[in-house]
Design an enzyme around this catalytic site. Structure first.
Site, PDB file in Angstrom:
ATOM      1  CG  ASP A  90      -2.211   0.742   1.124  1.00  0.00           C
ATOM      2  OD1 ASP A  90      -2.283   1.240  -0.093  1.00  0.00           O
ATOM      3  OD2 ASP A  90      -2.926   1.019   1.984  1.00  0.00           O
ATOM      4  CG  ASN A 124      -7.498  -2.343  -5.671  1.00  0.00           C
ATOM      5  OD1 ASN A 124      -6.619  -3.005  -5.369  1.00  0.00           O
ATOM      6  ND2 ASN A 124      -7.938  -1.321  -4.976  1.00  0.00           N
TER       7      ASN A 124
END
Ligand code: IPE
Ligand code: MG
Length: 230
Positions: free
Chosen positions: A14, A62
């Site tokens: 991330d 996503n």
């Protein structure tokens, strides 16, 4: 010196976008640099002797991102799997995938299948890419599979249910998340039940071998009791 290594290490990559933004670069550059960082980091992990590595590279959620970013990521995956197949083959690493195939482009599926096929007999380590992956979907798929087999539900145990996870990997021992977010974000929920969690503010493209060592040193000092008393 690291004495006690995790058997299964998992990483929630991330902070690629923020890493790029901080440098005045497009988010996509963060993904590019993060991808190269992951390649090198994964080799360091296997060289240490950790046998299982799972990496969250694209969640089912996503797909909500801008089409441009999603397309860039998919192109990057195709390129990466094609280029890195030989490298993982040379390193005797088996590459596998967890997630749903539905919704992925044909060329992505093809590149995934090629690297899987090429590396399938390797035994030095297993690299599990979680791509188009969602933990709750995995549990739904586990239950569906179990029900299709018409097995007596009373025989079901937590250990047996592991066999229905996408790749039947062992439980996660250490789960690292970069970029200062303190969430699981639907990642390998069943396998993380007793995982030690390690969070760092470092954005993934900056997460290097010394950060890895820090995480591993902290892991070996954790007192894992699995619910038992001291
Ligand atoms: C992680 O970085 C990579 C993927 C999820 C593909 P992010 O893209 O989530 O980066 P931030 O969180 O926006 O900084
Ligand atoms: Mg993020």
């Amino acid at each position: 010196m690291i004495e006690k290594l995790p058997n299964h290490l998992a990483i929630i990559l991330d902070g690629n976008g923020r890493w790029a933004k901080r440098r005045g670069l497009p988010r996509t550059m963060g993904h590019k640099v993060g991808s190269d960082r992951f390649r090198d980091l994964s080799l360091a992990i296997f060289h240490l002797g950790i046998p299982y590595l799972s990496a969250f590279i694209f969640s089912t959620e996503n797909f909500k991102r801008d089409k441009e970013e999603v397309d860039y990521l998919m192109d990057l995956f195709v390129d990466k799997f094609k280029k890195e197949a030989k490298l993982y083959q040379k390193e005797e690493i088996r590459v596998i995938f967890s997630g749903r195939r539905d919704g992925l482009r044909e060329d992505v599926l093809h590149a995934m299948d090629e690297i899987t096929e090429m590396t399938k007999d390797n035994r030095r380590g297993t690299l599990n890419f979680c791509l188009n992956y969602g933990g709750q979907y995995e549990i739904v798929d586990m239950i569906k599979q179990f029900m299709k087999e018409n097995i007596d539900p009373d025989t079901l145990t937590p250990e047996l249910l592991f066999h229905y996870t996408y790749q039947n990997l062992p439980p996660i021992d250490l789960l690292i998340r970069t970029s200062g977010e303190y969430r699981l974000s639907n990642f390998m929920l069943y396998q993380s039940a007793y995982a030690e969690l390690y969070f760092t503010d470092t954005y993934f493209p900056d997460f290097d071998e010394s950060d890895l060592e820090k995480a591993l040193l902290e892991y070996q000092n954790r007192d894992r009791r699995f619910g038992g008393a001291k």
